[in-house]
Design a protein around this motif. Structure first.
Motif, PDB file in Angstrom:
ATOM      1  N   ARG A  84      10.233 -26.616  14.257  1.00 22.35           N
ATOM      2  CA  ARG A  84      10.294 -25.286  13.635  1.00 22.35           C
ATOM      3  C   ARG A  84      10.176 -24.189  14.688  1.00 22.35           C
ATOM      4  NH1 ARG A  84       6.895 -27.813   9.855  1.00 22.35           N
ATOM      5  NH2 ARG A  84       5.069 -26.804  10.781  1.00 22.35           N
ATOM      6  N   ALA A  85       9.269 -24.377  15.655  1.00 16.46           N
ATOM      7  CA  ALA A  85       9.097 -23.376  16.707  1.00 16.46           C
ATOM      8  C   ALA A  85      10.367 -23.259  17.546  1.00 16.46           C
ATOM      9  CB  ALA A  85       7.904 -23.737  17.588  1.00 16.46           C
ATOM     10  N   GLY A  86      10.966 -24.394  17.870  1.00 21.54           N
ATOM     11  CA  GLY A  86      12.213 -24.383  18.639  1.00 21.54           C
ATOM     12  C   GLY A  86      13.324 -23.677  17.890  1.00 21.54           C
ATOM     13  N   GLU A  87      13.430 -23.976  16.613  1.00 24.43           N
ATOM     14  CA  GLU A  87      14.457 -23.338  15.797  1.00 24.43           C
ATOM     15  C   GLU A  87      14.210 -21.833  15.674  1.00 24.43           C
ATOM     16  OE1 GLU A  87      17.956 -23.128  14.217  1.00 24.43           O
ATOM     17  OE2 GLU A  87      17.122 -25.040  14.899  1.00 24.43           O
ATOM     18  N   THR A  88      12.948 -21.447  15.539  1.00 23.24           N
ATOM     19  CA  THR A  88      12.605 -20.021  15.478  1.00 23.24           C
ATOM     20  C   THR A  88      12.986 -19.336  16.783  1.00 23.24           C
ATOM     21  OG1 THR A  88      10.778 -20.497  13.976  1.00 23.24           O
ATOM     22  CG2 THR A  88      10.700 -18.397  15.133  1.00 23.24           C
ATOM     23  N   GLY A  89      12.692 -20.000  17.912  1.00 18.18           N
ATOM     24  CA  GLY A  89      13.059 -19.434  19.223  1.00 18.18           C
ATOM     25  C   GLY A  89      14.559 -19.292  19.373  1.00 18.18           C
ATOM     26  N   ARG A  90      15.301 -20.298  18.951  1.00 14.86           N
ATOM     27  CA  ARG A  90      16.760 -20.233  19.045  1.00 14.86           C
ATOM     28  C   ARG A  90      17.312 -19.092  18.175  1.00 14.86           C
ATOM     29  NH1 ARG A  90      16.578 -25.523  17.674  1.00 14.86           N
ATOM     30  NH2 ARG A  90      16.078 -26.787  19.460  1.00 14.86           N
ATOM     31  N   THR A  91      16.763 -18.977  16.994  1.00 14.44           N
ATOM     32  CA  THR A  91      17.210 -17.904  16.096  1.00 14.44           C
ATOM     33  C   THR A  91      16.929 -16.536  16.714  1.00 14.44           C
ATOM     34  OG1 THR A  91      16.774 -19.311  14.192  1.00 14.44           O
ATOM     35  CG2 THR A  91      16.947 -16.954  13.768  1.00 14.44           C
ATOM     36  N   TYR A  92      15.742 -16.382  17.299  1.00 18.30           N
ATOM     37  CA  TYR A  92      15.372 -15.108  17.918  1.00 18.30           C
ATOM     38  C   TYR A  92      16.331 -14.768  19.061  1.00 18.30           C
ATOM     39  CZ  TYR A  92      12.526 -11.433  19.988  1.00 18.30           C
ATOM     40  OH  TYR A  92      12.085 -10.234  20.487  1.00 18.30           O
ATOM     41  N   VAL A  93      16.643 -15.774  19.899  1.00 13.26           N
ATOM     42  CA  VAL A  93      17.544 -15.545  21.035  1.00 13.26           C
ATOM     43  C   VAL A  93      18.939 -15.189  20.534  1.00 13.26           C
ATOM     44  CG1 VAL A  93      18.698 -16.677  22.990  1.00 13.26           C
ATOM     45  CG2 VAL A  93      16.245 -16.969  22.655  1.00 13.26           C
ATOM     46  N   ARG A  94      19.405 -15.832  19.494  1.00 12.23           N
ATOM     47  CA  ARG A  94      20.740 -15.522  18.949  1.00 12.23           C
ATOM     48  C   ARG A  94      20.795 -14.106  18.364  1.00 12.23           C
ATOM     49  NH1 ARG A  94      20.792 -21.150  16.273  1.00 12.23           N
ATOM     50  NH2 ARG A  94      21.697 -22.411  17.915  1.00 12.23           N
ATOM     51  N   GLU A  95      19.696 -13.711  17.718  1.00 11.64           N
ATOM     52  CA  GLU A  95      19.677 -12.390  17.086  1.00 11.64           C
ATOM     53  C   GLU A  95      19.418 -11.259  18.085  1.00 11.64           C
ATOM     54  OE1 GLU A  95      16.762 -12.699  13.984  1.00 11.64           O
ATOM     55  OE2 GLU A  95      18.046 -13.945  12.721  1.00 11.64           O
ATOM     56  N   ARG A  96      18.654 -11.539  19.142  1.00 11.44           N
ATOM     57  CA  ARG A  96      18.286 -10.502  20.119  1.00 11.44           C
ATOM     58  C   ARG A  96      18.478 -11.029  21.548  1.00 11.44           C
ATOM     59  NH1 ARG A  96      14.495 -11.013  16.200  1.00 11.44           N
ATOM     60  NH2 ARG A  96      14.265  -9.272  14.777  1.00 11.44           N
ATOM     61  N   PRO A  97      19.693 -11.212  21.991  1.00 14.64           N
ATOM     62  CA  PRO A  97      19.925 -11.793  23.322  1.00 14.64           C
ATOM     63  C   PRO A  97      19.421 -10.891  24.443  1.00 14.64           C
ATOM     64  CG  PRO A  97      22.021 -11.186  22.292  1.00 14.64           C
ATOM     65  CD  PRO A  97      20.963 -10.972  21.291  1.00 14.64           C
ATOM     66  N   ALA A  98      19.576  -9.602  24.340  1.00 19.90           N
ATOM     67  CA  ALA A  98      19.154  -8.700  25.421  1.00 19.90           C
ATOM     68  C   ALA A  98      17.635  -8.715  25.554  1.00 19.90           C
ATOM     69  CB  ALA A  98      19.659  -7.281  25.154  1.00 19.90           C
ATOM     70  N   THR A  99      16.933  -8.615  24.449  1.00 15.00           N
ATOM     71  CA  THR A  99      15.464  -8.639  24.488  1.00 15.00           C
ATOM     72  C   THR A  99      14.981  -9.974  25.035  1.00 15.00           C
ATOM     73  OG1 THR A  99      15.446  -7.210  22.528  1.00 15.00           O
ATOM     74  CG2 THR A  99      13.404  -8.337  23.068  1.00 15.00           C
ATOM     75  N   SER A 100      15.590 -11.067  24.624  1.00 12.97           N
ATOM     76  CA  SER A 100      15.213 -12.396  25.098  1.00 12.97           C
ATOM     77  C   SER A 100      15.397 -12.502  26.602  1.00 12.97           C
ATOM     78  CB  SER A 100      16.053 -13.467  24.405  1.00 12.97           C
ATOM     79  OG  SER A 100      15.858 -13.435  23.027  1.00 12.97           O
ATOM     80  N   LEU A 101      16.492 -11.951  27.119  1.00 16.81           N
ATOM     81  CA  LEU A 101      16.754 -11.979  28.553  1.00 16.81           C
ATOM     82  C   LEU A 101      15.697 -11.176  29.306  1.00 16.81           C
ATOM     83  CD1 LEU A 101      18.615 -12.851  30.853  1.00 16.81           C
ATOM     84  CD2 LEU A 101      19.928 -10.764  30.460  1.00 16.81           C
ATOM     85  N   LEU A 102      15.335  -9.995  28.805  1.00 18.03           N
ATOM     86  CA  LEU A 102      14.306  -9.181  29.453  1.00 18.03           C
ATOM     87  C   LEU A 102      12.948  -9.870  29.428  1.00 18.03           C
ATOM     88  CD1 LEU A 102      15.260  -5.596  28.227  1.00 18.03           C
ATOM     89  CD2 LEU A 102      15.501  -6.529  30.528  1.00 18.03           C
ATOM     90  N   VAL A 103      12.605 -10.506  28.322  1.00 23.73           N
ATOM     91  CA  VAL A 103      11.329 -11.237  28.226  1.00 23.73           C
ATOM     92  C   VAL A 103      11.328 -12.400  29.218  1.00 23.73           C
ATOM     93  CG1 VAL A 103       9.921 -12.711  26.730  1.00 23.73           C
ATOM     94  CG2 VAL A 103      10.828 -10.550  25.866  1.00 23.73           C
ATOM     95  N   ALA A 104      12.427 -13.121  29.351  1.00 22.14           N
ATOM     96  CA  ALA A 104      12.518 -14.248  30.285  1.00 22.14           C
ATOM     97  C   ALA A 104      12.395 -13.764  31.720  1.00 22.14           C
ATOM     98  CB  ALA A 104      13.830 -14.994  30.083  1.00 22.14           C
ATOM     99  N   LEU A 105      13.051 -12.639  32.044  1.00 22.35           N
ATOM    100  CA  LEU A 105      12.948 -12.078  33.395  1.00 22.35           C
ATOM    101  C   LEU A 105      11.517 -11.647  33.699  1.00 22.35           C
ATOM    102  CD1 LEU A 105      16.237  -9.990  33.626  1.00 22.35           C
ATOM    103  CD2 LEU A 105      15.642 -12.028  34.952  1.00 22.35           C
ATOM    104  N   ALA A 106      10.849 -10.996  32.746  1.00 21.07           N
ATOM    105  CA  ALA A 106       9.473 -10.548  32.949  1.00 21.07           C
ATOM    106  C   ALA A 106       8.537 -11.745  33.125  1.00 21.07           C
ATOM    107  CB  ALA A 106       9.030  -9.681  31.770  1.00 21.07           C
ATOM    108  N   ALA A 107       8.736 -12.769  32.326  1.00 18.96           N
ATOM    109  CA  ALA A 107       7.903 -13.963  32.443  1.00 18.96           C
ATOM    110  C   ALA A 107       8.124 -14.640  33.795  1.00 18.96           C
ATOM    111  CB  ALA A 107       8.224 -14.939  31.308  1.00 18.96           C
TER     112      ALA A 107
END
Length: 119
Positions: A84-107
């Protein structure tokens, strides 16, 4: 010695051997009669001990089986939660790719600073 004396000596030896044989048999029978109650008591004690050990082994086996079942149930729950967590993460990345990229870069930047400071 004559033949009669030899026969008589042989007969005496045979009779003595027969008497000794009877005496030994009687002694063995008496010893067996006296030992039998003790053997029965020891056998009963051993049987009781074996039964107690068997009961303890059954109890331990039941406990291990129960713990194993609980672990299997928890494992299934954790697997489902991870999916469920993996699916939630995938859904979040699909819906907000730019935000996901910025969060990954910051991390990544934060981790590089943390790990680089240790050197």
């Amino acid at each position: 010695m004559n033949a009669n004396a030899i026969d008589k000596a042989a007969n005496d030896i045979n009779n003595t051997a027969q008497d000794a044989r009877k005496d030994v048999h009687n002694a063995v029978d008496k010893a067996a009669e006296k030992a039998q109650p003790m053997v029965d008591k020891v056998a009963a004690s051993v049987h009781s001990g074996v039964d107690q050990v068997g009961e303890k082994i059954n109890a331990v086996t039941d406990s291990v089986s129960s713990a194993s079942e609980k672990l299997m149930e928890r494992s299934k729950e954790w697997t489902a939660a991870a999916q469920r967590a993996g699916e939630t993460g995938r859904t979040y990345v699909r819906e907000r790719p730019a935000t996901s990229l910025l969060v990954a870069l910051a991390a990544g930047y934060g981790l590089s600073k943390l790990l680089g400071a240790r050197r």
